[in-house]
Design an enzyme around this catalytic site. Structure first.
Site, short mmCIF file in Angstrom:
data_model
loop_
_atom_site.label_atom_id
_atom_site.label_comp_id
_atom_site.label_asym_id
_atom_site.label_seq_id
_atom_site.Cartn_x
_atom_site.Cartn_y
_atom_site.Cartn_z
N HIS A 92 0.83 -1.22 0.00
CA HIS A 92 0.00 0.00 0.00
C HIS A 92 0.86 1.27 0.00
CE1 HIS A 92 -3.91 -2.04 0.90
NE2 HIS A 92 -3.10 -2.93 1.44
N ASN A 165 -10.39 -2.66 2.48
CA ASN A 165 -10.10 -2.62 1.04
C ASN A 165 -11.39 -2.35 0.27
OD1 ASN A 165 -7.35 -3.13 1.19
ND2 ASN A 165 -7.57 -5.34 0.95
FE1 HDD Z 1 -2.54 -4.77 5.47
C1 HDD Z 1 -1.07 -1.74 5.15
C2 HDD Z 1 -5.50 -3.45 4.26
C3 HDD Z 1 -3.97 -7.89 5.53
C4 HDD Z 1 0.21 -5.98 7.00
N1 HDD Z 1 -3.16 -2.96 4.81
C5 HDD Z 1 -2.40 -1.83 4.78
C6 HDD Z 1 -3.18 -0.73 4.30
C7 HDD Z 1 -4.44 -1.21 4.05
C8 HDD Z 1 -4.41 -2.62 4.38
C9 HDD Z 1 -5.62 -0.44 3.52
C10 HDD Z 1 -2.68 0.67 4.08
C11 HDD Z 1 -2.90 1.52 5.28
C12 HDD Z 1 -2.45 2.93 4.99
O1 HDD Z 1 -3.08 3.58 4.13
O2 HDD Z 1 -1.49 3.36 5.60
N2 HDD Z 1 -4.33 -5.54 4.91
C13 HDD Z 1 -5.44 -4.81 4.54
C14 HDD Z 1 -6.58 -5.69 4.49
C15 HDD Z 1 -6.15 -6.94 4.82
C16 HDD Z 1 -4.74 -6.84 5.10
C17 HDD Z 1 -7.98 -5.24 4.13
C18 HDD Z 1 -6.92 -8.22 4.93
C19 HDD Z 1 -8.19 -8.29 5.11
N3 HDD Z 1 -1.98 -6.61 6.11
C20 HDD Z 1 -2.72 -7.76 6.08
C21 HDD Z 1 -2.01 -8.82 6.76
C22 HDD Z 1 -0.83 -8.27 7.20
C23 HDD Z 1 -0.83 -6.89 6.77
C24 HDD Z 1 -2.52 -10.22 6.96
C25 HDD Z 1 0.31 -8.90 7.97
C26 HDD Z 1 0.25 -9.99 8.62
N4 HDD Z 1 -0.73 -4.02 5.91
C27 HDD Z 1 0.25 -4.69 6.58
C28 HDD Z 1 1.47 -3.84 6.88
C29 HDD Z 1 1.01 -2.45 6.36
C30 HDD Z 1 -0.33 -2.74 5.74
C31 HDD Z 1 2.75 -4.38 6.38
C32 HDD Z 1 1.98 -1.70 5.45
C33 HDD Z 1 2.02 -0.29 5.98
C34 HDD Z 1 1.26 -0.33 7.21
O3 HDD Z 1 0.80 -1.59 7.44
O4 HDD Z 1 1.06 0.60 7.96
O5 HDD Z 1 1.72 -3.82 8.24
#
Ligand code: HDD
Length: 714
Positions: A92, A165
């Site tokens: 993202h 999402n």
């Molecule tokens: Fe995630 C970012 C949505 C599963 C780990 N995720 C991130 C963002 C969104 C989502 C919208 C951007 C937030 C922003 O604008 O700063 N992610 C989802 C959705 C998931 C999902 C809807 C499943 C239903 N994500 C998911 C899993 C993991 C992560 C299973 C880890 C185990 N996601 C992350 C992250 C991020 C992230 C690596 C990257 C930057 C942040 O978190 O702040 O931790």
């Protein structure tokens, strides 16, 4: 059941967090506003506050001599510059954001004790960040990808982040698979390609080996993955959450955002071209709409399932690869969100905002969805390296408007200057403050829902998560014929980019064949593979034959053509009166109109007057518009007919199924292009033509034209 103690600390009353009036909320917002900086009328100074006399020249030994190390002004400036970048988000990374507010439609106390859902008078500030998943910060906006839809509610009781999402399911069922999935979808490690897309071997290798991804991949191959605008997307919390009322009664819920602008997409050919012609297509659209006062609006709703009904579905509520079809459990509207302010500074607000699904407030709680459970760890953890330590909650965009006193201290970038001697609890030195607030007190402290667990510690997926194809099939079968064709083409395009034959074969035979044999056969034909005769597993199928709510065609929105972009094509000799008439008629519908000429120079009307244009047809190609109007004026029409640029504009608009209205005398131009009138390709100068044009734009695309448009070159 919640604790029955009621002795709340006086301090929490004094903080004034309970008064639900707008003035109070606004006063709290001011706290965030205090850090906005406006340099108008201010002297240029160093970070230490020293006025700068010369910002043009380094201090040197003589005007042609070497630079001097003592130049603290130059060193400070360059040092800061050298460290301007922070790590981009691992997923993202590409995103944009906006401020706004949430307002509840009523008092939902029966469902939840969350304060922001109890009072229709209360304005809760929000910050939203939309994003793509795969590409880096500088990648294109219109790539085929899932869109992040993350909302931070600055409620009086603390921040609540709904980190969702624009698709209601996910690729995997357990968070432990997330790094594998992300490594597969990200650019390939040897050459860092492709940027922003999933059309490559590692992605299809992974998803063809992981059948639980089948449903989500279907969504990703649908039009949902190429939205027309961030304003025209649904949003989903995906996981099942819990809402809990003051009596401790919990309900399972799924969160939904429904856009008033409708749910619309671009076509794949447009998406690809836009990624080159306007990398910023989506962020520009959002920021322009807000700038012009055309504030996008969503309704927040929930599907509610009483705890007692947890097991009454043919899928598991804890499985994030499943939806609850809206036909089974309708969405109950709770309130609305309006985005009405652009950020002042992209980095400080959009880049530094940190969301976490674990940021919840009393009245909201998690379910045991194993994907959600893993996310609760990951988001805070990632901010440590992205934002440089555990004090990221002090960055202005992340600060709650609720007070946040506690005994956490120090660490990198600490900004709060804590008073007092005791940073521990219990203490008698600082009067015992800050103190806990019992859950049952008014505005009580957070208490987790007391779910009974009687289980064996085990690494195992529940059998109830085992059906990977029934809902993917339901999705495909709920699409309109046009949408189904788009899905077939998307699979064919993406798999066509896969170099390894065995991956294509596996996706067709072991995934698509289990979803729908017609889909599998059509994709197989496009790849030159034999059509599979049967699937590889027994698919239970869904009791519902169709879920109409899944088709975008059933989400037209209720704002008409407000904010839709219309191009008016003109050249020298255009009839000025005809331009005026068309523009006025469309402005009456609040459409956004741009007059385009062969160049950016004004054209001369048939009446001999100069007519300024907003842009050239080259600068603003047809892919940036929802509809095209060609006013009267023989010389202008002839000039357009002789211009490759204008002809391409019209043919491309036709190919992309856009509404096109030409003045009656444009018939010759139409004939020269080999195009025939249809429901959205109109000839005429009267109100009836305008009405038909408006209706066609409202329909988003002239879907009936799609087969005929195939023959027009892209
Ligand atoms: Fe995630 C970012 C949505 C599963 C780990 N995720 C991130 C963002 C969104 C989502 C919208 C951007 C937030 C922003 O604008 O700063 N992610 C989802 C959705 C998931 C999902 C809807 C499943 C239903 N994500 C998911 C899993 C993991 C992560 C299973 C880890 C185990 N996601 C992350 C992250 C991020 C992230 C690596 C990257 C930057 C942040 O978190 O702040 O931790």
């Amino acid at each position: 059941m919640p604790s029955k103690k009621t002795d709340a600390p006086k301090e929490s009353q004094a903080a004034g967090t309970q008064t639900p009036d707008k003035a109070n909320t606004n006063a709290k917002l001011q706290r965030l506003e205090a850090v906005r900086s406006d340099a108008t009328g201010q002297a240029l100074r160093t970070n230490q506050g020293v006025r700068i006399a010369d910002n043009q020249n380094t201090l040197k030994a003589g005007d042609r001599g070497p630079s001097l190390l003592e130049d603290f002004i130059m060193r400070e400036k360059i040092t800061h510059f050298d460290h301007e970048r922070i790590p981009e988000r691992i997923v993202h990374a590409r995103g944009t954001g906006a401020h706004g507010y949430f307002q509840s439609y009523g008092n939902h106390a029966a469902l939840t004790k969350a304060g922001f859902l109890q009072d229709p008078e209360k304005i809760t500030p929000v910050f939203v960040r939309f994003s793509t998943v795969q590409g880096p910060r500088g990648s294109g906006d219109t790539v085929r990808d899932v869109r992040g839809f993350a909302v931070k509610f600055y409620t009086d009781e603390g921040n609540f982040d709904l980190v969702g999402n624009n698709m209601p399911v996910f690729f995997i069922q357990d968070a432990i698979k997330f790094p594998d999935f992300v490594h597969a979808v990200k650019p390939e490690p040897h050459n860092e390609m492709p940027t922003g897309g999933s059309a490559h071997d590692t992605f299809w290798d992974f998803v063809s080996l992981v059948p639980e991804s089948a449903h989500m991949v279907m969504w990703a191959m649908s039009d949902r993955a190429i939205p027309r605008s961030l304003r025209m997307m649904e949003g989903f919390g995906i996981h099942t959450f819990r809402l809990i009322n003051a009596e401790g009664v919990a309900s399972f819920v799924k969160f939904h955002w429904k856009p008033r602008q409708g749910v619309h997409s671009v076509l794949w050919d447009e998406a690809q071209k836009l990624a080159g012609k306007d990398t910023d297509f989506h962020r520009r659209d959002l920021s322009e709409a807000i700038e012009m006062g055309d504030y996008p609006e969503w309704e927040l709703g929930v599907q509610i399932v009483p705890e007692a009904d947890e097991h009454k579905f043919e899928f598991d509520l804890l499985d994030p690869t499943k939806i609850i079809p809206e036909e089974l459990v309708p969405v109950t509207p709770l309130g609305k969100m309006v985005l009405n302010r652009n950020p002042d500074n992209f980095f400080a607000e959009v880049e530094q905002v940190a969301f976490c699904p674990g940021h919840i407030v009393p009245g909201i709680d998690f379910s045991n969805d194993p994907l959600l459970q893993g996310r609760l760890f990951s988001y805070t953890d990632t901010q440590l390296s992205r934002l440089g330590g555990p004090n990221f909650h002090e960055i202005p965009i992340n600060r709650p408007v609720a007070p946040n006193h506690n005994n956490q201290r120090d660490a990198l970038h600490r900004q709060t200057i804590h008073k007092g001697r005791a940073s521990y609890e219990p203490n008698s030195i600082d009067g015992g403050w800050p103190k806990e607030t019992p859950a049952a007190a008014q505005d009580g402290g957070f208490e987790s829902y007391q779910e009974r667990i009687d289980a064996v510690k085990i690494r195992q997926r529940s059998e109830s998560f085992g059906d990977h194809f029934s809902q993917a099939r339901l999705f495909f079968q709920s699409m309109s014929p046009n949408e189904q064709q788009h899905i077939i083409k998307a699979y064919s395009f993406e798999l066509g980019k896969v170099e390894r034959e065995h991956i294509r074969v596996r996706e067709v035979n072991e995934i698509l064949a289990n979803i729908d044999l017609k889909l599998a056969a059509a994709v197989a034909a496009n790849l030159g593979l034999p059509a599979p005769k049967a699937g590889t597993v027994q698919v239970k199928g869904s009791k519902l034959a169709k879920s109409p709510a899944l088709s975008q065609m059933n989400h037209p929105g209720d704002v008409g053509i407000k904010g839709r972009k219309i191009a008016v094509l003109v050249a020298d000799g255009v009839d000025g009166a005809s331009v005026d008439q068309q523009v006025k008629a469309l402005e009456a519908h609040s459409a956004r109109i741009m007059v385009l000429g062969p160049t950016s120079a004004p054209v001369k009307t048939a009446q001999g007057k100069p007519l300024p244009v907003d842009a050239s047809m080259e600068g603003m190609p047809s892919i940036m518009f929802d509809g095209i109007v060609v006013p009267a004026g023989k010389a202008s029409l002839d000039a357009l007919g002789a211009s490759g640029l204008a002809k391409h504009f019209l043919l491309e608009g036709y190919k992309h199924l856009k509404a096109i209205a030409l003045a009656k005398e444009g018939k010759a131009l139409l004939d020269s292009l080999g195009l025939k009138e249809d429901k959205g390709l109109l000839l005429g100068d009267d109100q009836k033509t305008v009405d038909a044009f408006v209706k066609a734009v409202e329909g988003h695309r002239v879907w009936e034209r799609e087969a005929a448009a195939e023959a027009v070159p892209a």
